[in-house]
Scaffold this active site. Structure first.
Site, PDB file in Angstrom:
ATOM      1  N   ASP A  42       0.855  -1.173   0.000  1.00  0.00           N
ATOM      2  CA  ASP A  42       0.000   0.000   0.000  1.00  0.00           C
ATOM      3  C   ASP A  42       0.911   1.250   0.000  1.00  0.00           C
ATOM      4  OD1 ASP A  42      -3.035   0.838   0.405  1.00  0.00           O
ATOM      5  OD2 ASP A  42      -1.874   2.053   1.800  1.00  0.00           O
ATOM      6  N   TYR A  99      -1.950  11.596   2.886  1.00  0.00           N
ATOM      7  CA  TYR A  99      -2.500  11.735   1.541  1.00  0.00           C
ATOM      8  C   TYR A  99      -2.342  13.167   1.024  1.00  0.00           C
ATOM      9  CZ  TYR A  99      -4.540   7.068   1.596  1.00  0.00           C
ATOM     10  OH  TYR A  99      -4.702   5.713   1.610  1.00  0.00           O
ATOM     11  N   HIS A 145      -5.578  -7.252  -0.865  1.00  0.00           N
ATOM     12  CA  HIS A 145      -4.778  -6.024  -0.733  1.00  0.00           C
ATOM     13  C   HIS A 145      -3.904  -6.046   0.514  1.00  0.00           C
ATOM     14  CE1 HIS A 145      -4.048  -1.728  -1.461  1.00  0.00           C
ATOM     15  NE2 HIS A 145      -4.144  -1.572  -0.158  1.00  0.00           N
TER      16      HIS A 145
END
Length: 394
Positions: free
Chosen positions: A179, A308, A359
């Site tokens: 990730d 982010y 994931h």
């Protein structure tokens, strides 16, 4: 905090656990459209069942004790508190391996892979495959958080990791990440290519669709169709990213005030948006709740969201050049990386696709992840830095 690592132990006051329980009891539930299922977001009844388990069945103290079984430390690097797990292998010739998690994860994700990677002999494996494990918590995440100033993006984090490894006395080491960790791991190889023997990534970010129009033109017709399909898929699932990459402080108020709101916000990735339809291996509910509980107890859900925002300028600058360090990509079920896009920023010498897991490979297919990591680095442990050894490419 000092420049020397200090021992760390998780010890949550009972009053904080009581407060969490009381907040769960006082949850103000929204309505839900009849028959909506998961089409509008996290399904209410599914979430209520998980919250009920969080309140009445989940045992934080057991999870806390399990995490405290691993040696943990904190250290100040570049003005930021950094928490990390440091598990030395019983094999004296083990290779140092720094592994990095992503969002919305913590180092708790690694519980099932730490033993097999650090002590393969005890798990029926070859002792020559052993690693000394260093697993930092991302800046702003969990016990590293919160961040204290702006600018903690990918490059700054990678430079902090390089400094951490130097302070621990590791001059030559392997790197792994999933990730967001799959972006930081290759960046670490760009920061100190002379020290990194190889990079292994899963859940490779930013390699599923083009970042510039000319990238689409470089792809084969099948890959072009895959990339366009990935873009359509991402459009319906990226709302959380748009909010956190543009207005992280706004969502922080809700995440820091409501444990159920925080759980719902983090949940979609963990359940692949609709657990009734997914083909991915389900993530154990204790694992989901341990991650969310750690964020809640440390008050870092908002701080974690800032990552982010911080990577925005880095993404706008375009893809970085490859480091030249051999890189392996493990694509688990649900991952959508495209090799030709990955190779724009990485020297990809190995690529594997797996038809199970998901994931969160460390949680959903730890056996496959461990084997892939061991197999890749087996050919690189004694190779000259920055070169691909025999058996390390495919």
């Amino acid at each position: 905090m000092t420049s020397a690592p200090q021992p760390f132990r998780i010890d949550v006051p009972e009053a904080e656990l009581r407060d969490l329980a009381e907040r769960l009891d006082r949850t103000r539930w929204p309505d839900e459209l009849p028959g909506a299922g998961w089409s509008y977001g996290v399904n209410r009844e599914w979430l209520r069942d998980l919250v009920d388990y969080w309140r009445t069945g989940y045992d934080w103290r057991a999870q806390e004790a399990a995490l405290n079984a691993y040696p943990q430390f904190t250290v100040e690097i570049d003005g930021q508190n950094i928490h990390f797990l440091h598990l030395r292998s019983p094999e004296p010739d083990a290779t140092p391996l720094i592994i990095t998690h992503g969002w919305p994860s913590t180092i708790a994700d690694f519980s099932a892979i730490l033993g097999p990677l650090s002590d393969p002999r005890a798990h029926g494996g070859d002792p020559a495959d052993a690693f000394h494990i260093i697993a930092p918590s991302l800046p702003g995440y969990a016990f590293s958080g919160p961040t204290r100033e702006q600018g903690w993006g990918v490059n700054r984090t990678a430079r902090a990791w390089a400094e951490l490894m130097s302070r621990l006395g590791y001059e030559r080491y392997a790197v792994q990440g999933g990730d967001f960790g799959s972006v930081i791991a290759p960046e670490l190889a760009r920061v100190v290519p002379e020290r990194v023997i190889g990079v292994h990534v899963n859940a490779l970010a930013f390699a599923a669709s083009p970042m510039a129009p000319d990238e689409l033109e470089r792809l084969s017709e099948p890959d072009r169709e895959t990339a366009l399909s990935n873009e359509r898929w991402w459009y319906g699932r990226s709302g959380y990213m748009h909010e956190m990459s543009t207005r992280p402080q706004t969502i922080a108020y809700a995440l820091n005030d409501s444990p159920v709101g925080q759980l719902a916000w983090n949940l979609e990735w963990f359940v692949d948006y609709d657990p009734t339809q997914t083909k991915q291996t389900p993530v154990d509910r204790d694992a989901i709740l341990t991650n969310v509980t750690i964020f809640w107890l440390t008050g870092t859900a908002g701080s974690a969201a800032r990552l982010y925002f911080e990577v925005g300028p880095e993404l706008q600058a375009g893809r970085p050049a490859p480091s030249g360090v051999p890189t392996a990509v493990a694509n688990f079920l649900g991952d959508q990386a495209i090799r030709d896009l990955a190779q724009l920023s990485n020297k990809v010498t190995r690529w594997r696709n797996y038809d199970r897991g998901g994931h969160f490979a460390a949680l959903q297919a730890p056996d496959l992840l461990v084997a892939d990591v061991q197999d890749f680095f087996r050919g690189l442990r004694t190779a000259p830095l920055g070169t691909a050894a025999a058996g390390a490419s495919s």
